[in-house]
Every structure is written in C-alpha cells, then in structure tokens.
Write a protein that holds these residues in place. Structure first.
Motif, PDB file in Angstrom:
ATOM      1  N   GLU A 185      12.654  -3.068  -7.227  1.00 15.65           N
ATOM      2  CA  GLU A 185      12.780  -2.840  -8.672  1.00 15.65           C
ATOM      3  C   GLU A 185      14.045  -2.034  -8.986  1.00 15.65           C
ATOM      4  OE1 GLU A 185       9.383  -0.989 -10.507  1.00 15.65           O
ATOM      5  OE2 GLU A 185      10.617  -0.418 -12.220  1.00 15.65           O
ATOM      6  N   ARG A 186      14.306  -1.012  -8.200  1.00 20.76           N
ATOM      7  CA  ARG A 186      15.529  -0.214  -8.424  1.00 20.76           C
ATOM      8  C   ARG A 186      16.777  -1.054  -8.212  1.00 20.76           C
ATOM      9  NH1 ARG A 186      16.256   5.156  -8.942  1.00 20.76           N
ATOM     10  NH2 ARG A 186      14.317   6.282  -9.239  1.00 20.76           N
TER      11      ARG A 186
ATOM     12  N   VAL B 296      23.438  -5.035  -2.076  1.00 15.99           N
ATOM     13  CA  VAL B 296      24.014  -3.739  -1.699  1.00 15.99           C
ATOM     14  C   VAL B 296      22.968  -2.636  -1.884  1.00 15.99           C
ATOM     15  CG1 VAL B 296      25.747  -2.004  -2.339  1.00 15.99           C
ATOM     16  CG2 VAL B 296      26.379  -4.423  -2.194  1.00 15.99           C
ATOM     17  N   GLU B 297      22.270  -2.688  -2.987  1.00 12.93           N
ATOM     18  CA  GLU B 297      21.280  -1.644  -3.280  1.00 12.93           C
ATOM     19  C   GLU B 297      20.095  -1.729  -2.302  1.00 12.93           C
ATOM     20  OE1 GLU B 297      22.329   0.538  -5.129  1.00 12.93           O
ATOM     21  OE2 GLU B 297      20.737   1.531  -6.265  1.00 12.93           O
ATOM     22  N   LEU B 298      19.689  -2.935  -1.953  1.00 14.80           N
ATOM     23  CA  LEU B 298      18.604  -3.085  -0.965  1.00 14.80           C
ATOM     24  C   LEU B 298      19.057  -2.541   0.393  1.00 14.80           C
ATOM     25  CD1 LEU B 298      17.174  -6.640  -1.738  1.00 14.80           C
ATOM     26  CD2 LEU B 298      16.110  -4.429  -2.256  1.00 14.80           C
ATOM     27  N   ALA B 299      20.307  -2.816   0.760  1.00 16.56           N
ATOM     28  CA  ALA B 299      20.819  -2.325   2.046  1.00 16.56           C
ATOM     29  C   ALA B 299      20.871  -0.802   2.060  1.00 16.56           C
ATOM     30  CB  ALA B 299      22.207  -2.912   2.320  1.00 16.56           C
ATOM     31  N   ALA B 300      21.030  -0.205   0.873  1.00 16.63           N
ATOM     32  CA  ALA B 300      21.058   1.264   0.785  1.00 16.63           C
ATOM     33  C   ALA B 300      19.648   1.849   0.786  1.00 16.63           C
ATOM     34  CB  ALA B 300      21.815   1.687  -0.472  1.00 16.63           C
ATOM     35  N   GLY B 301      18.640   0.987   0.842  1.00 17.17           N
ATOM     36  CA  GLY B 301      17.267   1.474   0.970  1.00 17.17           C
ATOM     37  C   GLY B 301      16.482   1.551  -0.333  1.00 17.17           C
ATOM     38  N   ALA B 302      17.045   0.995  -1.414  1.00 22.39           N
ATOM     39  CA  ALA B 302      16.336   1.051  -2.704  1.00 22.39           C
ATOM     40  C   ALA B 302      15.113   0.134  -2.689  1.00 22.39           C
ATOM     41  CB  ALA B 302      17.275   0.622  -3.823  1.00 22.39           C
ATOM     42  N   THR B 303      14.153   0.442  -3.554  1.00 27.60           N
ATOM     43  CA  THR B 303      13.046  -0.494  -3.769  1.00 27.60           C
ATOM     44  C   THR B 303      13.622  -1.715  -4.486  1.00 27.60           C
ATOM     45  OG1 THR B 303      12.569   0.394  -5.948  1.00 27.60           O
ATOM     46  CG2 THR B 303      11.369   1.382  -4.078  1.00 27.60           C
TER      47      THR B 303
ATOM     48  N   ALA C 271       0.819  -1.210   0.000  1.00 25.23           N
ATOM     49  CA  ALA C 271       0.000   0.000   0.000  1.00 25.23           C
ATOM     50  C   ALA C 271       0.851   1.258   0.000  1.00 25.23           C
ATOM     51  CB  ALA C 271      -0.922  -0.004   1.214  1.00 25.23           C
ATOM     52  N   ASP C 272       2.034   1.150   0.651  1.00 21.14           N
ATOM     53  CA  ASP C 272       2.852   2.348   0.806  1.00 21.14           C
ATOM     54  C   ASP C 272       3.902   2.496  -0.302  1.00 21.14           C
ATOM     55  OD1 ASP C 272       5.198   1.069   3.293  1.00 21.14           O
ATOM     56  OD2 ASP C 272       4.377   0.222   1.464  1.00 21.14           O
ATOM     57  N   ALA C 273       3.773   1.673  -1.364  1.00 20.04           N
ATOM     58  CA  ALA C 273       4.782   1.723  -2.428  1.00 20.04           C
ATOM     59  C   ALA C 273       4.853   3.121  -3.021  1.00 20.04           C
ATOM     60  CB  ALA C 273       4.433   0.714  -3.518  1.00 20.04           C
ATOM     61  N   ASP C 274       5.997   3.759  -2.861  1.00 23.66           N
ATOM     62  CA  ASP C 274       6.082   5.093  -3.449  1.00 23.66           C
ATOM     63  C   ASP C 274       7.143   5.073  -4.542  1.00 23.66           C
ATOM     64  OD1 ASP C 274       8.094   5.030  -1.214  1.00 23.66           O
ATOM     65  OD2 ASP C 274       8.587   6.980  -2.097  1.00 23.66           O
ATOM     66  N   ARG C 275       6.763   5.561  -5.696  1.00 29.42           N
ATOM     67  CA  ARG C 275       7.675   5.538  -6.837  1.00 29.42           C
ATOM     68  C   ARG C 275       8.012   6.958  -7.228  1.00 29.42           C
ATOM     69  NH1 ARG C 275       8.069   0.851  -8.584  1.00 29.42           N
ATOM     70  NH2 ARG C 275       6.485  -0.708  -8.243  1.00 29.42           N
TER      71      ARG C 275
ATOM     72  N   ASP D 246      10.040  10.414 -11.689  1.00 24.57           N
ATOM     73  CA  ASP D 246      10.948  10.368 -12.838  1.00 24.57           C
ATOM     74  C   ASP D 246      11.478   8.961 -13.106  1.00 24.57           C
ATOM     75  OD1 ASP D 246      14.077  11.507 -11.317  1.00 24.57           O
ATOM     76  OD2 ASP D 246      12.559  10.065 -10.677  1.00 24.57           O
ATOM     77  N   ASP D 247      10.927   7.987 -12.436  1.00 22.39           N
ATOM     78  CA  ASP D 247      11.377   6.616 -12.623  1.00 22.39           C
ATOM     79  C   ASP D 247      10.808   6.082 -13.936  1.00 22.39           C
ATOM     80  OD1 ASP D 247      10.942   3.508 -10.762  1.00 22.39           O
ATOM     81  OD2 ASP D 247      12.426   4.136 -12.227  1.00 22.39           O
ATOM     82  N   VAL D 248      11.628   6.106 -14.981  1.00 23.38           N
ATOM     83  CA  VAL D 248      11.139   5.690 -16.300  1.00 23.38           C
ATOM     84  C   VAL D 248      10.953   4.177 -16.296  1.00 23.38           C
ATOM     85  CG1 VAL D 248      11.619   5.704 -18.764  1.00 23.38           C
ATOM     86  CG2 VAL D 248      12.411   7.583 -17.327  1.00 23.38           C
TER      87      VAL D 248
END
Ligand code: ADP
Length: 328
Positions: free
Chosen positions: A294-295, A285-292, A235-239, A242-244
């Motif tokens: 998909e990112r 690494v990217e998840l640990a940095a807080g990315a979604t 529910a809280d998914a925020d995108r 500018d995320d193409v």
C-alpha cells in the motif's frame, strides 16, 4: 555501481510519434507531421522511472546497433540504470509508430525487432543479474516464454505488469506479487479465465476477482481515479499508527482479501503516455526498500501524477528532487 535492488527485464522501443489529420483508409496515403522520436518501450520506461526516483536499477533487454538503440542507451544510462545486460543484437531496435489524430486518440503499430531476442536462452545467460535480485519487474512486450522463465526462476519478489494485455500462464500468475493491470488489461485477464469481473462500478470486486486468478497480490490502476490494492490478508501485517488511510477499506467478502483504494493526485493531465510505466517503476523501488504494498502504491501514485503533467514518456518521469518539489 551499486548492486541492483530492482532488475527490469523487458522491452525497449523507439517511439516514433506523428500527428495525422485522419487515419488512412485501406489504400489511402495521408501526409503526417514530422516524426518525433523518443525513447520508450514498457521495460525501458519502467527502468528509467525507477532509476530517476533513486533506485539501484538494472535493465535486461536487447536493442539493435542503430540510432534508436543509442537513444535508448543514453536515456537509460542518464537515469543511472545499470546496462551490463542490455545486449546489442543483429536486428533493428524495436519501434512503436504512434499516430495521433486531432481528437487525441492514438493508433499504434509496434515492431518488436530486437525485443524478440530476449529469449529464454538469453535469460539463462543473464540469470546472475535477475535470479537473486530483491525485486524483478516484468511486462509483456517480450516473448511470453521468456516472461515465464524469469517469473518462475526469480528468487526475489516478482512484479508482473500484464501489459499489453495477453494470456498469462498459471505459473506466471502465481509468481506475481503484485500483478499490476489497468482496467482494460483486467477485463482481458478475467474474460480469458472465464471469471466474472463484478459490476463495472465495483473496482474492489474486480481486484478481488483478479486475486482469485492466483497472484499473491493485485494492483488495479484506474487512471485519474487512482488504484485499488488487493492482498490476501497477512497475519503479520503491521501498519504504522500514523498511516492516514485516505482511502476507504472495502470489507472482505467470502475470502480473506484486504482491499484498499488509493486515490490519484488531482493534477492537470497533459499527456498520460507512460503513466502506468512510471507507476510500476516507482512501485518496484519502494517495494525493494521494504515498503508495504500500500505504501509503495502511494509513492507510485505521486510519481505517475507528475508524469501525466508533462509531455512524453521517459522525459516526463520525475526525479526524487522534482517529486519532493511537487509535494510542497
Ligand atoms: P495505464 O497508463 O497503464 O493505462 P492508468 O491510466 O490506470 O494506467 O494510470 C496509471 C496510474 O497513473 C494511475 O493509477 C494514477 O496513479 C496515475 N494517473 C493516470 N492518469 C492520471 C490523471 N489524469 N491524474 C492523476 N494521476 C493519473
């Protein structure tokens, strides 16, 4: 040394690669090329990939008191990986003997050796390193009961790369966020669970079917065709606006799953050894940095694309600088 944000618990092997004209038949001896020895093993590969892209990474595993163990230590520490909980045990370092025939096909014999010492008891003793890590990464080249101890005991996010294909208990599946598999591992897990994979060309349906096995999220990797991400809709998914969205979103079916395709980068692939491992390490690494998720998959896709353009496994993984150069 920084506090590790990503802890990889898993295998370390020396890859012994040799070219042969043809596979030996029973009772036959064939003469091969000189053996090329390189650092490998899914766990060590993932830790090196994560360290090279700048993650604060620790590796928990076992090697022997031999040249192969030294080779692995060198490769991991050159990538900046914290080796406080890499143990030297009384067993030979694990090896993967990889025989390559002229058609490019591999036949592989894995001898687990020291990896068998990554036991539930050893993991209890090292709990302080993985127990509270923001992201813990697991694969299946250590005993399954050890995988279960970490998957169920970790307080952080657990990335489960179900490779090589093997049965996963429901507790491990339930902890996976994401479960990362390639197409053959996906087929194995679905068949093992008696679940339908969906039509072969519908990878979105396969990812959804995997999600129904219980993981919190799924990343299905598809080689040169990229990856599919399936998540229960949050529910809280925020995108960011500018995320193409290069990929096309597959509309959800009966369940509230969001499925997104992330295309691979078009590159001249030279050697795909370790592609999946570089992908998993970068993803963590990217998840640990807080990315979604998909990112994180988008970064992982870029890292794996560089890795396949170079020979070897750990030696082929890009540093952050190389990644930036590759993108320009
Ligand atoms: P595994 O190596 O575990 O079998 P895959 O073959 O699915 O896994 O590859 C993992 C990821 O590596 C893919 O999702 C993709 O991002 C990247 N990759 C693999 N092969 C290629 C390729 N030929 N071109 C570009 N990217 C690739």
């Amino acid at each position: 040394m920084q506090t590790p944000q990503v802890v990889v618990v898993g295998s370390a092997n020396a890859d012994l690669v040799l070219d042969i004209d043809h596979r030996p038949a029973p009772g036959e001896t064939v003469i091969g090329s000189d053996v090329v020895t390189t650092p490998g093993g899914k766990g060590a590969n993932q830790a090196v990939a994560a360290g090279k892209v700048g993650g604060a990474v620790a590796f928990v595993g076992c090697v022997g008191d031999d040249d192969h163990g030294a080779l692995l230590r060198d490769s991991l520490s050159s990538a900046g990986v914290d080796l406080t909980d890499l143990r030297t045990v009384d067993a030979p370092t694990g090896t993967a003997t990889i025989m390559v025939t002229p058609d490019g096909e591999n036949s592989i014999i894995v001898s687990p050796g020291a990896n068998r010492h990554v036991t539930p008891a050893m993991l209890e003793e090292t709990r302080s390193s993985w127990g509270a890590a923001p992201v813990v990464v697991l694969q299946l080249e250590i005993p399954v009961e050890s995988v279960a101890v970490v998957a169920t005991g970790a307080r952080g996010r657990v990335v489960v790369n179900a490779a090589p294909a093997a049965r996963l208990g429901s507790a491990v599946l339930a902890a996976a966020d994401p479960l990362v598999v390639n197409e053959s591992e996906a087929a194995f897990l679905l068949e093992d669970a008696g679940a339908a994979a969906g039509p072969a060309d519908d990878t979105g349906a396969t990812a959804r079917a995997l999600l129904r096995l219980g993981p919190r999220s799924v990343v299905l990797t598809l080689g040169a065709a990229g990856a599919v991400v399936a998540e229960t809709r949050r529910a809280d998914a925020d995108r960011p606006s500018d995320d193409v969205r290069v990929g096309d979103e597959v509309p959800p079916a009966d369940d509230a799953a969001e499925v997104v395709r992330v295309p691979a980068l078009r590159v001249e692939a030279v050697d795909t050894t370790g592609a999946g491992d570089s992908f998993v390490g970068a993803l963590a690494v990217e998840l640990a940095a807080g990315a979604t998720l998909e990112r994180a998959v988008r970064l992982a896709t870029r890292v794996a694309a560089v890795a396949v353009t170079r020979r070897g496994a750990q030696t082929s993984f890009p540093t952050l600088e190389e990644l930036e150069r590759a993108a320009t």
